[in-house]
Design an enzyme around this catalytic site. Structure first.
Site: not given
Ligand code: GLU
Length: 479
Positions: A247-249, A251
């Site tokens: 996920s974006k979290r 990276g």
């Protein structure tokens, strides 16, 4: 006659491309390349609600950055066009009409409210909602603009997936799904099957999220009497813990952000190719040519590959170390700190040469090289927090600097001479390098770390080195 291998990448323009998307494109491209086949870019823009302006160009730029080139696509055309689904609505309509004519598609007789009610009822009765159970006895005429459903022929399938192996399903997963929407656009489920057929695609590689819909696709291929392409499902790229989808979290970012940050396209290509694929040996570095030779879809892992940013950093550092200085300079030139614009190419190349070993991506350049271009702000905590220097009396530091200044003043700043003089100073002061050299290093750079002392001083030059040492001497004498 052997068929020409034709693979495709078919992104929807709903935002930026992330590692998973580009990896799908890369694997499809490698299959085409290694078979002297063709690779096609197709833009699947049938969901106008989710479309994000500028995505198509963004997708094109991302693939160009990695070095993936297509033989046919929306920007270059080709014999099987158009390559943007919104440009071929009449074609989908014609194929939909063929299904209607065969009795294999029919207008949805229900309003949204009626459908919601049927779904609600199924929920209350704790049974799955299947549209086909509410299929009308006779089909109304299709006016070409209302919602059209496929009349499915539910049955179990056993099929072969080039990555996942043998897969199967029961008849309960096949339902009368929508193929044309009431806005005149086809659904993905329908459009991609028409396109893959008309574009003579031989291999369909796509992400795991489509695996549960595959039985529906198989049913539709049959109804349309299309030959089925080879299907290959790529498992999700997983976050660093290996448990959840990246996920974006964790990276997951826009592939073009890597370009901005100064990653080399070779490193990214290598990183993406080895995200869930290896050639069966321990080889980790593959050139584009080797990838084209060695890639095989059968060796793609069936479980999700972990996204390991450290590995990308390592790979990028590897490619940077391998570059000759002129190539490195050409690539990294725009990433120097802004003060560097006052310096000539030769000086900047010298700076690059001595940090090449440690550089992992170009946008690190300002933090690694600032002191070569601008006067650093003295930071006495670097001395106070230094394990060795913190134990030395301030007066001793002052006298050490005085001796060093005197010694360096009389020489020319070539590396050999510098090295000889610095070693001479060690003997003269009877100090360890960890004290004398660290002191000189800190007061000439005021940076937590820097390249080797001799190399740094040689690049900084005599004037700058001595002036920084004199400033430090003043500062230390006052404290
Ligand atoms: N348009 C689909 C997507 O962007 C592509 C799926 C496919 O390759 O068939 O996810």
């Amino acid at each position: 006659m052997n068929k020409i291998i034709r693979t495709r990448f078919a992104p929807s323009p709903t935002g930026f491309l992330h590692v998973g998307g580009v990896r799908t494109a890369l694997f499809a491209w490698l299959i085409a390349k290694q078979n002297n086949g063709q690779f096609i870019l197709r833009i699947e823009d049938t969901d106008k609600v989710r479309e994000v302006a500028g995505s198509e160009q963004h997708i094109i730029d991302s693939l160009h950055f990695i070095g993936i080139k297509w033989d046919e696509g929306p920007d270059i055309g080709g014999q099987y066009g158009p390559y943007r689904q919104s440009d071929k609505l009449t074609i989908y309509k014609e194929w939909a009409q063929k299904l209607v004519d065969k009795g294999r598609a029919y207008p949805d007789p229900y309003t949204q409210e009626e459908l919601n009610r049927l779904r609600e009822q199924a929920k209350i009765e704790k049974r799955p909602f299947l549209f086909r159970e509410h299929r009308p006895e006779t089909f109304a005429k299709w006016d070409g603009s209302s919602t059209l459903r496929f009349k499915s022929d539910p049955k179990p399938y056993v099929w072969y997936d080039a990555v996942m192996g043998e897969l199967s399903n029961g008849e309960e997963v096949i339902d009368d799904f929508i193929i044309m929407k009431n806005d005149g656009y086809p659904t993905y489920n329908f459009a991609h099957i028409i396109d893959d057929h008309l574009m003579e695609i031989t291999h369909v590689l796509r992400s795991q999220e489509f695996i549960s819909s595959t039985p529906k696709f198989l049913n539709l291929y049959e109804a349309l009497e299309f030959e089925r392409p080879i299907l290959g499902t790529l498992p999700f790229v997983m976050g660093p813990d290996g448990k959840k989808k990246l996920s974006k979290r964790d990276g997951a970012k826009d592939i073009l952000d890597y370009k901005k940050e100064g990653y080399s396209s070779e490193a990214l290509l290598n990183f993406l190719a080895t995200l869930g694929w290896n050639d069966g040996t321990t080889q980790e570095i593959f050139s584009e040519k080797e990838l084209i030779e060695k890639f095989s879809i059968e060796r793609v892992s069936r479980s999700g590959a972990k996204f390991d940013e450290q590995r990308l950093l390592w790979l990028n550092g590897h490619y940077i170390r391998e570059m000759n200085i002129d190539t490195l300079y050409a690539n990294a030139k725009d990433y120097f700190p802004k003060e560097a614009s006052a310096y000539d190419d030769a000086y900047k190349k010298n700076v690059l040469t001595i940090i090449q070993e440690r550089l992992k991506f170009y946008s690190e350049l300002p933090s690694l090289t600032n002191f070569f271009f601008a006067e650093p702000e003295p930071d006495l905590t670097l001395i106070q927090n230094n394990k060795q220097l913190s134990k030395v009396e301030p007066e001793t530091l002052v006298s050490l600097l005085e001796v060093a200044l005197k010694g360096l003043d009389g020489i020319s700043f070539e590396t050999e001479k510098l090295s000889e003089t610095l070693n001479g100073l060690l003997e003269k002061t009877r100090q360890k390098p960890a004290i004398l050299f660290s002191l000189i290093r800190i007061v000439t750079t005021w940076a937590p770390s820097s390249p080797g002392l001799v190399e740094s001083l040689a690049v900084l030059g005599k004037e700058t080195t001595l002036s920084r040492m004199k400033n430090a001497l003043n500062l230390l004498s006052k404290n």
